[in-house]
Structures are given as structure tokens and as C-alpha cells.
Design a protein around this motif. Sequence first.
Motif, mmCIF file in Angstrom:
data_model
loop_
_atom_site.group_PDB
_atom_site.id
_atom_site.type_symbol
_atom_site.label_atom_id
_atom_site.label_comp_id
_atom_site.label_asym_id
_atom_site.label_seq_id
_atom_site.Cartn_x
_atom_site.Cartn_y
_atom_site.Cartn_z
ATOM 1 N N GLY A 42 53.809 108.708 143.291
ATOM 2 C CA GLY A 42 54.784 108.804 144.118
ATOM 3 C C GLY A 42 56.135 108.669 143.164
ATOM 4 N N THR A 43 57.294 108.985 143.832
ATOM 5 C CA THR A 43 58.436 108.996 143.139
ATOM 6 C C THR A 43 59.597 107.967 143.997
ATOM 7 N N PRO A 45 63.337 106.667 144.426
ATOM 8 C CA PRO A 45 64.793 106.724 144.188
ATOM 9 C C PRO A 45 65.499 105.547 143.839
ATOM 10 N N ARG A 251 64.938 102.184 132.338
ATOM 11 C CA ARG A 251 64.596 103.723 132.459
ATOM 12 C C ARG A 251 64.022 104.424 131.028
ATOM 13 N N ASP A 254 61.672 109.691 133.252
ATOM 14 C CA ASP A 254 61.252 109.709 134.662
ATOM 15 C C ASP A 254 60.776 108.338 135.095
ATOM 16 N N HIS A 255 60.427 107.529 134.127
ATOM 17 C CA HIS A 255 59.607 106.319 134.518
ATOM 18 C C HIS A 255 60.458 105.232 134.500
ATOM 19 N N THR A 296 57.268 106.229 138.713
ATOM 20 C CA THR A 296 57.907 107.402 138.593
ATOM 21 C C THR A 296 59.369 107.408 139.391
ATOM 22 N N ILE A 297 60.463 107.565 138.930
ATOM 23 C CA ILE A 297 61.818 107.118 139.588
ATOM 24 C C ILE A 297 62.562 108.441 139.548
ATOM 25 N N GLN A 298 63.275 108.713 140.549
ATOM 26 C CA GLN A 298 64.525 109.779 140.751
ATOM 27 C C GLN A 298 65.793 108.928 140.519
#
Length: 306
Positions: A42-43, A45, A251, A254-255, A296-298
Motif C-alpha cells: 500500500g502507499t 501519503p 525518505r 519512494d520508501h 511505500t510513501i507518496q
Amino acid sequence: MNPRRLAVYGVAGALVLGLGVWRAVGFRTAAAKAAARPAGAGTVPVQTVAVGRGAVSARIALIGDVKGEHEMVVYPRVPGKLLKNLVREGDVVERGHPLGLVDRDDPSLRYEPARIVAPVGATVGRVYLDPGHQVDVKTAAYLLADLSSVRVRCWVDERDLPRVALGQEAKVRVDAYPNEVFTGSVTTVSPVVDRETRSAPIEVGLLNSSRMLLPGMMARVDLVIEKKSGVLIVPLDAIGRTRGGAFVFVRNGDHAQQRPVELGLTDREKVEILSGLNEGEEIVLAGRAFLRDGATIQVAPATGGD
């Protein structure tokens, strides 16, 4: 009631109950799946902030009372009856200015009323008596205070006392002026700790040319006990804590990578980083509570460091 209507009500109630149970079970199942989801799935925010350099101060929060820099109680020089007060509270007087008149206690002799005079130039803080009161040389009649400068008397816990020193900066606030911050410094530190409270009194001196600070006001004092500049700092909200110590999420593309950090001085908004981070690295500020190591990050656009 009509049996047919009762049957309809019973069916409707059963449907509503069944729907509620289905929704509750479905919600719990979804929550359980989310909790069991492996890290990184999943991502999430987030917002990030860059690690930068700046200033940070360690402070002690204290409560105290405002006092005039020089306060003096004035007494009559002779016994008798107070005939008249010649000043009002708030009046500014010079040295030798008459404050009141006393009719002497000796009916066999005729005297001019005795004057009570100001021994110094100051502001009249209190007029203690109304005319007609009997007074003697031990009766407090007036309180004079020099308000061009004031002091705030506070009590410091014995654990913090070794970190308090003369000249340290203090920020003072009073309820009467909630948007004003008055700056002073430590002028007195008592070397004796009270046995009952395990604290010692200190005094903070402030210039008061505006006469906004008045004796008797309650003051909130932030005492700056240590200050550093040019050190690595991050927002306090970016710090997480476990039994193992403090950590941040860094950061990495994208993780989000969980990394332990060693903390130094802390104030209300930011904290010094002694080890664990480098200048310019991006750490998660908003959204940290929903992360696990490797998630996972946005990322929204990063803001600059302080």
C-alpha cells in the motif's frame, strides 16, 4: 395489535439487525486485513522536511509574581489619627512629597498636623488606610514602588537549580497582555533550598519603561538555560519513540526507512539531532503515525529546514 402488522415489524427488525451485524463483521475483517498487511504494502501519503541547521534552546517553565524593583512601606512618624490622604494609588511622587496628615495624640498641646512624606521618588502602590484611623509608628500607611524596572520572583525545583545562572535570558508573559513578551535576565539565585518544597527562589529583572508590568501580577517565565546555534535540528513532531529510544522515518526513494536518532536540546517546536541523520536528508513529518519500516510513501513537496 394486528398479528399481520406484528409479523411485518418482526421481519423488518430482523433485516436491520442482520445488516448491522454484516457491516460490523465486514469492518472488523477489513481492519484485521489492514493490520496484517506486510510492511511496504500500500502507499501512504506523507509530507517530508529536510534536515537543516539552526538554533535551539532548552527552557524551564516557571510561575512567579511581579514585584517592584524597590518597594517600601511608609509609616507615620508620630501616633494619632489620620486626618487626610494627600495621594491616590497610581500617583507618581518625588522624594519629600507629602502623602498624608496625622493629628497628634496630645490634646493638651496644639500642634500642626504631622506630615507623612515619601522617603524616595516612586509610584504610590497602596494607600492602606482611610481618614479617621488611629495610627502609630508601627502602622503601615502607604506602599511605594519604583516601577521603572520590576522583578519576577519564582521558585526553581532543586533538580533544575544547577542549570540556573545569573544573566540567563528569560521570556516573561502576563495574562493582562497575552500577545506581549517581555525579556529579562536572572538577577538573583538563592543558594538555599527550602526543605518543604525542595525548591529555591530566583529573581528575574526586567526594564518596565512602559509601566505595563505591575506588582502583584502573575507571570509565566520561560527561562533559557542552554542555547545552541548552527546545530542539526528537525521538527519535534517528526520524532517517534519506542522503548528502544527515539527514531525518525527517512525518505529513501519512494520508501520510508525507520532510523534511530540521538536527541540533544529540545524546545517547544524543534529538537537537536546529535547522531543518526545528515544535513539535507528528508524525513517524514506528516503521516508518520501510519508508517512502518519499509512502507511505500507518496511524498508531497518537501519544505525547507529551520
